[in-house]
Design a protein around this motif. Structure first.
Motif, short mmCIF file in Angstrom:
data_model
loop_
_atom_site.label_atom_id
_atom_site.label_comp_id
_atom_site.label_asym_id
_atom_site.label_seq_id
_atom_site.Cartn_x
_atom_site.Cartn_y
_atom_site.Cartn_z
N ALA A 120 94.39 26.78 13.89
CA ALA A 120 94.10 25.37 13.63
C ALA A 120 92.65 25.19 13.19
CB ALA A 120 94.38 24.55 14.89
N PHE A 121 91.75 25.90 13.85
CA PHE A 121 90.32 25.81 13.55
C PHE A 121 90.04 26.29 12.13
CE2 PHE A 121 85.80 26.82 14.34
CZ PHE A 121 85.43 25.66 15.02
N TRP A 122 90.63 27.40 11.77
CA TRP A 122 90.46 28.00 10.45
C TRP A 122 91.00 27.10 9.35
CZ3 TRP A 122 94.87 30.53 7.92
CH2 TRP A 122 94.53 31.16 6.72
N SER A 123 92.06 26.34 9.66
CA SER A 123 92.65 25.44 8.67
C SER A 123 91.78 24.21 8.43
CB SER A 123 94.04 24.99 9.13
OG SER A 123 94.91 26.09 9.27
N PHE A 124 91.07 23.76 9.47
CA PHE A 124 90.31 22.50 9.35
C PHE A 124 88.90 22.72 8.83
CE2 PHE A 124 87.76 18.94 10.83
CZ PHE A 124 88.57 17.85 10.53
N PHE A 125 88.20 23.73 9.36
CA PHE A 125 86.80 23.93 9.00
C PHE A 125 86.67 24.99 7.90
CE2 PHE A 125 86.38 22.17 13.28
CZ PHE A 125 85.47 21.16 13.04
N ARG A 126 85.67 24.79 7.06
CA ARG A 126 85.46 25.69 5.93
C ARG A 126 84.91 27.03 6.38
NH1 ARG A 126 80.57 25.85 3.39
NH2 ARG A 126 80.08 23.78 4.21
N THR A 127 83.95 27.01 7.29
CA THR A 127 83.34 28.26 7.74
C THR A 127 82.68 28.03 9.09
OG1 THR A 127 81.81 30.04 7.13
CG2 THR A 127 81.11 27.82 6.65
N VAL A 128 82.49 29.12 9.84
CA VAL A 128 81.76 29.10 11.10
C VAL A 128 80.68 30.16 11.02
CG1 VAL A 128 81.88 29.35 13.60
CG2 VAL A 128 83.83 28.38 12.36
N ARG A 129 79.42 29.76 11.21
CA ARG A 129 78.29 30.68 11.16
C ARG A 129 77.79 30.93 12.58
NH1 ARG A 129 74.79 31.78 7.11
NH2 ARG A 129 76.70 31.63 5.89
N VAL A 130 77.73 32.19 12.99
CA VAL A 130 77.25 32.56 14.32
C VAL A 130 75.83 33.11 14.17
CG1 VAL A 130 77.65 33.98 16.36
CG2 VAL A 130 79.60 33.06 15.08
#
Length: 632
Positions: free
Chosen positions: A29-39
């Motif tokens: 679900a997270f991957w479908s909604f947000f474009r990218t996650v930067r750690v």
């Protein structure tokens, strides 16, 4: 006395099957909604051992989802939950196997209160907590409670008692790791997330005072540890004194980085805080209030008209955009032809995305409906994400079953149907960014065209524009707040004929004991965008010109600019080292402008006479009435 260290590191407990399944669903679900996650700064995370991860909490259910799905070492997080949720045996089994820890908030005995947490820490596992106590939407961090500090210090004290008693049971030393979850736009589809970790906080500097028999020493040590945690959270998040300052900074960021995908995520928090500081009193020059008012008016009109600066910047707009005189017919025809061209270009690429669009249309429609039902609420992304997840699970299940039936319900057919369904989901996500942007561009283009071509009698009168020129303030349903002593000042449009008006900021919210009642969900009535388009376009010119002139003035005069304490220490001058500086500290105007340029501010703008990108056209004068030109 330091807590004992075991001879061998305690291994982390492996996650249960239920926990892994829930995290996998949340990741999808997270991957479908947000474009990218930067750690960022993942090296600050211990890969093993007892850890209390203390994170900011400004987006409800999505914050634990972010932590669980992106934690670099794939450790199993245990989250605190109210003990009442464990009363039902079936729900208790689900909660425990999903990694939750019961916490009885009514228990005054700290060791009994945290006993389930201590059991987790003794196994060398990680506990994730949200020390702000609840998820809330405010322009700054307004409360950090003592729970994480109490737990860490009490566990360390218990380890000392066990060592004195000669027990051989290992107590791995615990550390608190501050973390922040920052969203580039936490309610926007296909936005980005930044997850950042600070250096671990060890208990050695605090445990002696905490275990001291002196009256009040333990509480003072806990408060000192909480304050250190709060400072770390503030350094990794964006904090403004009021909503007006935060909204002005957001608008400035959107103007300087027209395409939000070009802003460097590694520096997003620092860039945003720098812009907030520019509009935080004391101001660097007398014109700052006027610039802030221009940005707020443009920001509010964009919200009201459902347009974005990014889309407007990509459109072929006429130069003269004053609503008090008609747009020249050649510009209208030219704009129409270019918009028709863009429409044809979008129609050509649409067939490649048509099938995914039709399949996912119920999800998009539901997200749009939910957003339209909620007024002034930013924490709606989790509703979109999880409602979308349930719809997608049903949609993809039906797709899998249909394909499997077509393949005669054979085992190989099941594998093929599952592979095709997964490939279809990946195909949708890969295509959605460009096509979603293209559709927004197309819809906005025709809204603008309709507004430009519409009779002037449709336009909202300038003296009736005040209500549309106030930025929305997100509704904060659950944060405990004091009632304001006086009504907050409203934003006044700087009407050119009467001269500019100032817009004093409102005081920041403070924690209190009485929670505000949740506001009911309701639809927000908006003016038709066609009645606002000319005003939006004109105030776009005014906001851009005011911002670029302001930044040029900062670079030229090189005066002092208010800076948050942590930014002053890194980029400027610490208030403690300079007795003449203001309490927070300061940076030089030239350094701030250089910093913004070095990170891409204004790079996407077409330059004419002024370096930042907005200036008078040849043969025209830039007036306070706003009859300037706009470089798109």
């Amino acid at each position: 006395m330091a807590p004992p260290t075991p001879a061998a590191p305690v291994q982390n407990t492996p996650a249960t099957l239920l926990h892994r399944a829930l995290v996998r669903l949340a990741y999808f679900a997270f991957w479908s909604f947000f474009r990218t996650v930067r750690v960022l700064n993942e090296h600050n995370l211990p890969p093993t051992g007892a850890v209390i991860l203390a994170s900011t909490h400004h987006n409800s259910a999505l914050d634990p989802t972010t932590l669980s799905t992106t934690y670099p070492s794939n450790r199993w997080f245990h989250y605190w939950a109210k003990s009442g949720l464990f009363a039902n045996p079936a729900l208790k089994w689900i909660m425990l196997n999903a990694g939750n820890i019961p916490v009885d908030r009514g228990n005054k005995d700290k060791r009994k209160l945290f006993l389930p947490t201590f059991d987790v820490l003794q196994k060398g596992d990680a506990v994730a907590v949200f020390p702000e106590g609840t998820s809330y939407t405010e322009p700054s961090i307004v409360q950090v409670k003592d729970g994480a500090a109490w737990c860490a210090l009490e566990y360390t004290a218990m380890a000392l008692d066990a060592a004195r008693a000669g027990t051989t049971k290992p107590y791995p030393p615990v550390v608190i790791v501050p973390a922040s979850v920052v969203y580039t736009n936490k309610s926007k589809y296909r936005s980005a997330v930044i997850l950042q970790f600070a250096k671990p906080i060890h208990m050695d500097p605090y445990i002696a005072a905490y275990t001291s028999p002196s009256e009040g020493a333990g509480r003072a040590a806990t408060k000192a540890l909480t304050h250190r945690l709060q400072r770390a959270l503030i350094r990794m998040s964006v904090n403004a004194p009021d909503w007006e300052t935060l909204s002005a900074a957001r608008m400035a960021r959107e103007i300087l980085w027209v395409d939000e995908r070009t802003i460097p995520l590694d520096e997003f928090t620092v860039i945003s805080q720098t812009l907030v500081d520019l509009f935080t009193p004391p101001y660097p020059n007398p014109q700052t209030e006027l610039v802030k008012a221009r940005l707020l008016t443009y920001y509010a009109l964009l919200q009201e008209s459902r347009l974005t600066h990014e889309v407007l910047s990509s459109l072929p707009l006429p130069r003269t955009l004053d609503p008090r005189r008609p747009t020249p017919v050649p510009s209208r025809i030219s704009t129409l032809l270019l918009l028709v061209r863009d429409s044809i270009a979008s129609a050509i690429r649409l067939p490649f995305f048509l099938l995914p669009l039709l399949v996912h249309l119920p999800v998009y429609a539901l997200g749009k409906y939910v957003q339209g039902m909620i007024v002034d609420e930013e924490e709606i992304a989790q509703g979109k994400v999880f409602l979308g997840l349930f719809l997608l699970m049903g949609t993809y299940s039906l797709m899998f079953l249909a394909l499997w039936v077509l393949l005669w319900l054979s085992p190989i057919g099941a594998l093929i149907a599952a592979a095709v369904t997964w490939a279809f989901a990946v195909y949708h996500v890969q295509l959605v960014d460009d096509n979603y942007s293209s559709m927004k561009h197309l819809v906005a283009a025709w809204r603008v065209l309709l507004g430009v071509w519409a009779p002037q009698s449709w336009d909202v009168a300038l003296n009736s524009l005040q209500l549309s020129a106030r930025p929305d303030k997100p509704e904060n349903q659950y944060l405990k707040k004091k009632k304001p002593a006086a009504p907050e000042p409203s934003i006044v449009i700087p009407v050119p004929a009467d001269g500019p008006n100032s817009n004093p900021g409102s005081p920041a919210s403070e924690p209190e004991t009485t929670p505000s009642k949740p506001a009911p969900f309701k639809r927000k009535k908006r003016l038709p965008s066609r009645r606002l388009v000319r005003h939006v376009l004109r105030h776009r010119v005014l906001a851009c010109q005011a911002l670029f002139k302001f930044l040029d003035e900062l670079a030229r005069t090189d005066g002092r600019v208010t800076a948050s304490a942590h930014l002053a220490r890194v980029y400027g001058f610490d208030a403690q080292a300079d007795p003449d500086a203001k309490p927070n500290g300061w940076r030089s105007g030239r350094e701030v402008v250089t910093f913004l340029r070095a990170n891409g501010a204004g790079v996407g703008l077409v330059r004419r006479k002024e370096e930042w990108g907005v200036g008078p056209s040849e043969g025209e004068e830039t007036q306070e009435e706003g009859e300037g030109s706009l470089s798109s």
